[in-house]
Scaffold this motif. Sequence first.
Motif, mmCIF file in Angstrom:
data_model
loop_
_atom_site.group_PDB
_atom_site.id
_atom_site.type_symbol
_atom_site.label_atom_id
_atom_site.label_comp_id
_atom_site.label_asym_id
_atom_site.label_seq_id
_atom_site.Cartn_x
_atom_site.Cartn_y
_atom_site.Cartn_z
ATOM 1 N N GLY A 215 0.791 -1.219 0.000
ATOM 2 C CA GLY A 215 0.000 0.000 0.000
ATOM 3 C C GLY A 215 0.823 1.268 0.000
ATOM 4 O O GLY A 215 0.399 2.292 0.550
ATOM 5 N N GLY A 216 1.998 1.236 -0.625
ATOM 6 C CA GLY A 216 2.849 2.411 -0.678
ATOM 7 C C GLY A 216 3.709 2.599 0.556
ATOM 8 O O GLY A 216 4.446 3.586 0.655
ATOM 9 N N ILE A 217 3.642 1.662 1.507
ATOM 10 C CA ILE A 217 4.413 1.763 2.748
ATOM 11 C C ILE A 217 5.766 1.071 2.587
ATOM 12 O O ILE A 217 5.856 -0.020 2.018
ATOM 13 C CB ILE A 217 3.648 1.135 3.927
ATOM 14 N N ILE A 218 6.822 1.705 3.084
ATOM 15 C CA ILE A 218 8.106 1.044 3.231
ATOM 16 C C ILE A 218 8.423 0.981 4.718
ATOM 17 O O ILE A 218 8.029 1.857 5.493
ATOM 18 C CB ILE A 218 9.235 1.766 2.465
ATOM 19 N N VAL A 219 9.102 -0.085 5.125
ATOM 20 C CA VAL A 219 9.455 -0.281 6.532
ATOM 21 C C VAL A 219 10.962 -0.099 6.677
ATOM 22 O O VAL A 219 11.746 -0.734 5.969
ATOM 23 C CB VAL A 219 9.045 -1.676 7.024
#
Length: 287
Positions: A215-219
Amino acid sequence: MTRRKRSAIFRGLLTMVTFGLAASTASVITEPGVASAVPSDVADRYLGTWNYDQPAGDTNVAMINLFGLPVRIPQIGNITFERDGGGVIGRTDQGCTWRFTVLPDRLELASRDQYCFNKVIGSGYNIDTWRVTVDGNGHMQETLHATSYNSGVEFSFGLADGRRTKTGTEDQAETMRRFEGRWTYDHPDPVKLTNILTAPPITQTGSVTFTPGGGGIIVAHTDDGCDWTLHADGNTAVLHPSIQQCGGETKTFWTIAAENGRQSSVMAGTDAGGTPYVLNIGSLTRN
């Protein structure tokens, strides 16, 4: 150099770096009546969110003069332009709002006395000149001049070549490829103030590993075992949600720009001991 002057330099740098804006000394041209004659759809070309392109050479690299010491400041981050009556407002990722007049070929700052107190850095600044143009292909150019006010000291901020790209123009897989992998902080440089945490000034070292989160998230997995989430669009990722905690540390700001194995970042928060910190000029290389 005295401790007081050195402290003022760091406070001034803290304010100027985290504008998230490019700057120059271009003058505003006042054209009475022109704005009202501009068709309403002219503003449409500016609307949306725009990221600074990766700093390189003199592009998106601002210059400030700190007590005779010229300092180059890479500019990263985004701005969102929205309609506001007959004009346009710009909201930066620093939480400031600026009003513009729409002219046939550009946006101009609506007045010279606009001011914002930036809660990220705990200081205020005035923008007196800001000109924005677009080329119709998702690219933007800007020039701006601003003055920071900090503990009775003024710092002038200038950049001749600010450039941005509109978000939403590349697919998510390409965005993830920009960021994923292990990144190591470059060697700290106290002269250029690269990878130097201010208040108090200490070096930033170690590495960060980024993985896609969906969903467009990077960790971001840091050396201390913490995981932090950022939302990425194009070359820019911002802390999301905007306040996160781990191991006693609180991050209140983290913006990253990545391109071709090079990464620039700005970060702010409070460490486990309760001491506020800011990383003004973060520089990393992908391993």
